[in-house]
Design a protein around this motif. Structure first.
Motif, PDB file in Angstrom:
ATOM      1  N   ARG A   1      -6.624  -4.696   0.556  1.00 58.93           N
ATOM      2  CA  ARG A   1      -6.480  -3.945   1.803  1.00 58.93           C
ATOM      3  C   ARG A   1      -7.303  -2.665   1.754  1.00 58.93           C
ATOM      4  NH1 ARG A   1      -6.435  -3.800   6.981  1.00 58.93           N
ATOM      5  NH2 ARG A   1      -5.414  -1.958   7.786  1.00 58.93           N
TER       6      ARG A   1
ATOM      7  N   THR B   1       0.039 -12.524   5.173  1.00 59.69           N
ATOM      8  CA  THR B   1      -0.675 -12.017   6.340  1.00 59.69           C
ATOM      9  C   THR B   1      -0.198 -10.605   6.647  1.00 59.69           C
ATOM     10  OG1 THR B   1      -0.807 -14.255   7.236  1.00 59.69           O
ATOM     11  CG2 THR B   1      -1.230 -12.448   8.765  1.00 59.69           C
TER      12      THR B   1
ATOM     13  N   ALA C   1       2.729  -1.550  10.466  1.00 57.04           N
ATOM     14  CA  ALA C   1       2.173  -2.780   9.886  1.00 57.04           C
ATOM     15  C   ALA C   1       3.328  -3.653   9.395  1.00 57.04           C
ATOM     16  CB  ALA C   1       1.232  -2.456   8.735  1.00 57.04           C
TER      17      ALA C   1
ATOM     18  N   GLU D   1      -3.917  -2.490  20.264  1.00 56.57           N
ATOM     19  CA  GLU D   1      -4.573  -3.664  19.687  1.00 56.57           C
ATOM     20  C   GLU D   1      -3.978  -3.962  18.312  1.00 56.57           C
ATOM     21  OE1 GLU D   1      -8.919  -4.731  17.902  1.00 56.57           O
ATOM     22  OE2 GLU D   1      -8.852  -3.572  19.763  1.00 56.57           O
ATOM     23  N   LEU D   2      -3.794  -5.237  18.018  1.00 54.24           N
ATOM     24  CA  LEU D   2      -3.321  -5.672  16.706  1.00 54.24           C
ATOM     25  C   LEU D   2      -4.459  -6.336  15.958  1.00 54.24           C
ATOM     26  CD1 LEU D   2       0.127  -7.284  17.603  1.00 54.24           C
ATOM     27  CD2 LEU D   2      -0.303  -5.003  16.697  1.00 54.24           C
ATOM     28  N   THR D   3      -4.521  -6.100  14.667  1.00 52.77           N
ATOM     29  CA  THR D   3      -5.479  -6.800  13.816  1.00 52.77           C
ATOM     30  C   THR D   3      -4.693  -7.445  12.684  1.00 52.77           C
ATOM     31  OG1 THR D   3      -5.872  -4.845  12.449  1.00 52.77           O
ATOM     32  CG2 THR D   3      -7.341  -5.172  14.327  1.00 52.77           C
ATOM     33  N   TYR D   4      -5.341  -8.351  11.984  1.00 52.30           N
ATOM     34  CA  TYR D   4      -4.654  -8.985  10.859  1.00 52.30           C
ATOM     35  C   TYR D   4      -5.637  -9.334   9.760  1.00 52.30           C
ATOM     36  CZ  TYR D   4      -6.494 -13.465  12.436  1.00 52.30           C
ATOM     37  OH  TYR D   4      -7.337 -14.488  12.785  1.00 52.30           O
ATOM     38  N   ASP D   5      -5.119  -9.407   8.556  1.00 48.24           N
ATOM     39  CA  ASP D   5      -5.871  -9.853   7.386  1.00 48.24           C
ATOM     40  C   ASP D   5      -4.997 -10.850   6.651  1.00 48.24           C
ATOM     41  OD1 ASP D   5      -8.256  -8.187   7.455  1.00 48.24           O
ATOM     42  OD2 ASP D   5      -6.929  -6.505   7.002  1.00 48.24           O
TER      43      ASP D   5
ATOM     44  N   ILE E   1      -0.280  -7.789   9.403  1.00 52.73           N
ATOM     45  CA  ILE E   1      -0.536  -7.525  10.823  1.00 52.73           C
ATOM     46  C   ILE E   1      -0.440  -6.018  11.013  1.00 52.73           C
ATOM     47  CG2 ILE E   1       0.217  -7.969  13.192  1.00 52.73           C
ATOM     48  CD1 ILE E   1       1.588 -10.544  12.038  1.00 52.73           C
ATOM     49  N   VAL E   2      -1.502  -5.418  11.557  1.00 51.57           N
ATOM     50  CA  VAL E   2      -1.614  -3.962  11.645  1.00 51.57           C
ATOM     51  C   VAL E   2      -1.776  -3.532  13.093  1.00 51.57           C
ATOM     52  CG1 VAL E   2      -2.931  -1.944  10.901  1.00 51.57           C
ATOM     53  CG2 VAL E   2      -2.713  -3.907   9.382  1.00 51.57           C
ATOM     54  N   GLY E   3      -0.950  -2.565  13.491  1.00 53.29           N
ATOM     55  CA  GLY E   3      -1.063  -1.954  14.811  1.00 53.29           C
ATOM     56  C   GLY E   3      -1.549  -0.533  14.685  1.00 53.29           C
ATOM     57  N   GLU E   4      -1.406   0.215  15.745  1.00 52.91           N
ATOM     58  CA  GLU E   4      -1.863   1.606  15.750  1.00 52.91           C
ATOM     59  C   GLU E   4      -1.100   2.470  14.749  1.00 52.91           C
ATOM     60  OE1 GLU E   4      -1.830   5.213  18.972  1.00 52.91           O
ATOM     61  OE2 GLU E   4      -2.362   3.209  19.682  1.00 52.91           O
TER      62      GLU E   4
END
Length: 69
Positions: free
Chosen positions: A63, A36, A44, A3-7, A38-41
């Protein structure tokens, strides 16, 4: 698939080092910058990184403590 998330972080504009001024006498300032993250497992990516050390530090602090903004 991981899953990827982002801030998204928005930094204020930077005052330009020039003699010219705005019609009201104020300094010329760049537009705000949105970065932006983008963060993975395991990895980033920072898209559109900040221009100054102060902006970069602000992104890092946001962050670490996203609820403190």
């Amino acid at each position: 698939m991981a899953e990827l998330t982002y801030d998204v972080y928005v930094c204020d504009g930077v005052q330009r080092a020039r003699r010219e001024r705005l019609p009201d006498g104020g300094p010329i300032v760049s537009s705000p910058l949105a970065s932006t993250l983008i963060v993975g497992e395991r990895d980033a990516v920072l898209v559109d990184p900040p221009f100054t050390r102060e902006q970069t530090q602000a992104v890092g602090l946001q962050r670490r403590a996203p609820d403190a903004s």
